[in-house]
Design a protein around this motif. Structure first.
Motif, PDB file in Angstrom:
ATOM      1  N   LEU A 333     -15.219   6.854   4.384  1.00  0.00           N
ATOM      2  CA  LEU A 333     -14.237   6.967   3.306  1.00  0.00           C
ATOM      3  C   LEU A 333     -13.325   8.172   3.529  1.00  0.00           C
ATOM      4  O   LEU A 333     -12.102   8.081   3.336  1.00  0.00           O
ATOM      5  CB  LEU A 333     -14.963   7.095   1.964  1.00  0.00           C
ATOM      6  CG  LEU A 333     -14.078   7.288   0.732  1.00  0.00           C
ATOM      7  CD1 LEU A 333     -13.207   6.058   0.488  1.00  0.00           C
ATOM      8  CD2 LEU A 333     -14.926   7.591  -0.504  1.00  0.00           C
ATOM      9  N   SER A 334     -13.889   9.281   3.968  1.00  0.00           N
ATOM     10  CA  SER A 334     -13.107  10.505   4.139  1.00  0.00           C
ATOM     11  C   SER A 334     -12.122  10.388   5.290  1.00  0.00           C
ATOM     12  O   SER A 334     -10.993  10.887   5.204  1.00  0.00           O
ATOM     13  CB  SER A 334     -14.047  11.690   4.362  1.00  0.00           C
ATOM     14  OG  SER A 334     -14.919  11.841   3.267  1.00  0.00           O
ATOM     15  N   VAL A 335     -12.535   9.739   6.385  1.00  0.00           N
ATOM     16  CA  VAL A 335     -11.611   9.522   7.506  1.00  0.00           C
ATOM     17  C   VAL A 335     -10.430   8.678   7.037  1.00  0.00           C
ATOM     18  O   VAL A 335      -9.267   8.951   7.372  1.00  0.00           O
ATOM     19  CB  VAL A 335     -12.336   8.853   8.685  1.00  0.00           C
ATOM     20  CG1 VAL A 335     -11.337   8.341   9.714  1.00  0.00           C
ATOM     21  CG2 VAL A 335     -13.304   9.823   9.337  1.00  0.00           C
ATOM     22  N   GLY A 336     -10.716   7.654   6.240  1.00  0.00           N
ATOM     23  CA  GLY A 336      -9.641   6.828   5.700  1.00  0.00           C
ATOM     24  C   GLY A 336      -8.709   7.618   4.801  1.00  0.00           C
ATOM     25  O   GLY A 336      -7.479   7.481   4.875  1.00  0.00           O
ATOM     26  N   LEU A 337      -9.272   8.467   3.944  1.00  0.00           N
ATOM     27  CA  LEU A 337      -8.446   9.314   3.082  1.00  0.00           C
ATOM     28  C   LEU A 337      -7.593  10.267   3.900  1.00  0.00           C
ATOM     29  O   LEU A 337      -6.426  10.521   3.572  1.00  0.00           O
ATOM     30  CB  LEU A 337      -9.340  10.104   2.122  1.00  0.00           C
ATOM     31  CG  LEU A 337      -9.998   9.313   0.987  1.00  0.00           C
ATOM     32  CD1 LEU A 337     -11.060  10.151   0.292  1.00  0.00           C
ATOM     33  CD2 LEU A 337      -8.946   8.855  -0.031  1.00  0.00           C
ATOM     34  N   LEU A 338      -8.173  10.799   4.980  1.00  0.00           N
ATOM     35  CA  LEU A 338      -7.426  11.712   5.848  1.00  0.00           C
ATOM     36  C   LEU A 338      -6.268  10.980   6.525  1.00  0.00           C
ATOM     37  O   LEU A 338      -5.137  11.472   6.540  1.00  0.00           O
ATOM     38  CB  LEU A 338      -8.361  12.308   6.894  1.00  0.00           C
ATOM     39  CG  LEU A 338      -7.723  13.250   7.920  1.00  0.00           C
ATOM     40  CD1 LEU A 338      -7.117  14.452   7.223  1.00  0.00           C
ATOM     41  CD2 LEU A 338      -8.747  13.693   8.950  1.00  0.00           C
ATOM     42  N   LEU A 339      -6.541   9.797   7.057  1.00  0.00           N
ATOM     43  CA  LEU A 339      -5.489   9.025   7.722  1.00  0.00           C
ATOM     44  C   LEU A 339      -4.399   8.624   6.728  1.00  0.00           C
ATOM     45  O   LEU A 339      -3.204   8.732   7.023  1.00  0.00           O
ATOM     46  CB  LEU A 339      -6.083   7.781   8.386  1.00  0.00           C
ATOM     47  CG  LEU A 339      -7.046   8.025   9.554  1.00  0.00           C
ATOM     48  CD1 LEU A 339      -7.642   6.709  10.036  1.00  0.00           C
ATOM     49  CD2 LEU A 339      -6.327   8.730  10.697  1.00  0.00           C
TER      50      LEU A 339
END
Length: 477
Positions: A333-339
């Motif tokens: 989820l965090s990688v997606g939020l970062l991207l």
């Protein structure tokens, strides 16, 4: 009235000349002040974002450690429901006061003080675990106090951003804020997964104390630029005239504060509901939290139930233990939020320059959140689940940045805190209300159907926001 004679003309010319010079001097001073404010906003934004980055990192590490402890100890939907109620509901209730407080009092102080209180509570909880008399009930109390502090701090932070950043920089700063939040979300579960395996919980809790002190230090360095005094909106809009206020009977202080707070809340609600874009951003956020974010709080339970005993070798890491999978869930989820945050920061200011474009981005993001929540429930294996998890984070970032920017740029400066307070209250209320339905269902029906139903119910919310974006805004072109 007689015309001035010739002797008076030089004197009048002198007066007019002096007035003109005085007006030009004032205008030049204002321009110089504005220029200095414009030149210094990047430094102020950097200090605020850095301070919040440290604060978020420590809070996230401790939050993950606490939630994982609850999940691994209980493995029940009822325990997750209680953790959500104690961890979220106080924020919703306190934000009723937090929004008006952000409009009336020193916003920088309202950012710093809750951090210090939360740090003190975390120290006490750490001592309780170290001495062996900590319990689930004590954790719930700590979650309650931490949540109450966020109810004051969150509206203050969002209202403070327009104080230190000009309107042209709001979308970029909000997007960078999302990137920092996402980076913290990436680092925090990884750090928490390592710490859970090598250190006792009491020592992990002290991470939040350290980062809170560092974060407070950065925020206190910010010098807020002076602004010209503005008139507050009227009460059906926002406040009352001084004469009317003076005519009111004097009330006891607690009663006066309570009455004023609810009057501010009412004014903020009326103000927001009469502005289609603000209404769309606030209600879109709240309804998405009710329909999608509530079941998403059960992802930890989904991981422990559906993927228990299943290993996944990604090449660079092998997910075997429960803490590995819980960390991977948060990291996805965090990688997606970062991207998504990086994408919005890079192209958002160019593509979403107007309020209408931002509203459409909000509607699109909400729709994608609903679709990806359905995907989380229907994922055939752990790898597919993690891929959808990343896409869910991207979708969330697409709508969060424009939501914040709409609330900051479309609301009057005197109402910004109340708008964010209303948004915080409704969105944080939506989560526990949704959990009251979805968490018990997770104990009686297959948990995958909880995700499917929540995602499907989110799609009409996107359509509602899109419909509001087509309405004209009072006072706008």
């Amino acid at each position: 009235m007689s015309a001035p004679d010739g002797h008076d003309m030089p004197r009048m010319s002198q007066y007019l000349s002096e007035e003109t010079i005085e007006e030009e001097t004032i205008a030049t001073t204002i321009e110089d002040t504005s220029d200095r404010s414009e030149r210094g906003w990047i430094r102020r934004a950097a200090l605020l974002l850095t301070g919040q980055a440290f604060s978020l990192l420590g809070s996230s590490v401790v939050q993950f450690a606490i939630w994982w402890w609850i999940v691994l100890q209980t493995r029940t939907g009822s325990a997750m429901l209680l953790a959500t109620l104690f961890g979220v509901l106080p924020q919703a209730l306190v934000s009723i006061f937090g929004g008006p407080m952000a409009d009336r009092y020193n916003r920088k102080a309202l950012i710093v003080l809750p951090d210090l209180v939360i740090a003190a509570v975390t120290v006490l909880l750490s001592i309780a675990f170290a001495t062996g008399w900590a319990s689930l009930s004590l954790i719930f109390v700590a979650l309650l106090i931490r949540s109450a502090g966020a109810g004051i701090q969150q509206p203050a932070v969002q209202s403070f951003i327009p104080d230190v950043v000009p309107e042209k920089g709001l979308l970029r700063v909000n997007s960078i804020f999302g990137v920092i939040d996402s980076a913290n979300r990436i680092a925090a579960p990884a750090i928490a997964a390592v710490l859970v395996n090598v250190a006792p919980l009491w020592s992990i809790l002290l991470v939040d104390v350290t980062t809170a002190v560092i974060g407070v230090g950065f925020v206190t360095l910010i010098r807020v630029p002076a602004k010209p005094e503005i008139s507050r909106a009227t009460e059906d809009g926002a406040g009352t005239e001084t004469g009317e206020a003076a005519a009111r009977p004097v009330e006891p202080l607690p009663l006066a504060v309570l009455c004023r707070t609810f009057a501010d809340l009412k004014a903020g609600f009326i103000y927001t509901m009469h502005h289609p874009y603000l209404k769309g951003a606030v209600l879109g956020d709240a309804l998405t939290c009710l329909m999608s974010v509530a079941p998403m709080n059960l992802t930890l339970l989904l991981m422990t139930r559906e993927y228990d005993g299943l290993n996944l070798d990604l090449g660079f890491v092998n997910l075997t233990t429960a803490s590995d999978k819980l960390a991977a869930n948060e990291l996805g989820l965090s990688v997606g939020l970062l991207l998504g945050g990086a994408l919005m920061s890079a192209i958002g200011p160019r593509l979403l320059g107007g309020a209408l474009a931002r509203m459409r981005a909000i509607a699109f993001g909400i729709a994608m959140v609903g679709i990806t929540v359905v995907g989380l429930g229907l994922a055939p294996n752990l790898l597919a689940y993690l891929i959808v998890d990343v896409l869910n984070g991207v979708a969330s970032a697409v709508c969060v940045g424009p939501m914040r920017t709409i609330m900051q740029s479309e609301s009057d400066e005197s109402m910004t805190g109340r708008v964010f307070g209303l948004d915080t209250m409704l969105s944080t209320l939506g989560m526990p209300l949704g959990m009251l339905v979805f968490a018990p269902l997770a104990d009686v029906i297959p948990i995958v159907w909880v995700f499917v139903s929540g995602g499907v119910l989110t799609l009409p919310v996107a359509w509602y926001v899109l419909t509001l974006s087509r309405r004209s805004v009072p006072g706008k072109r």
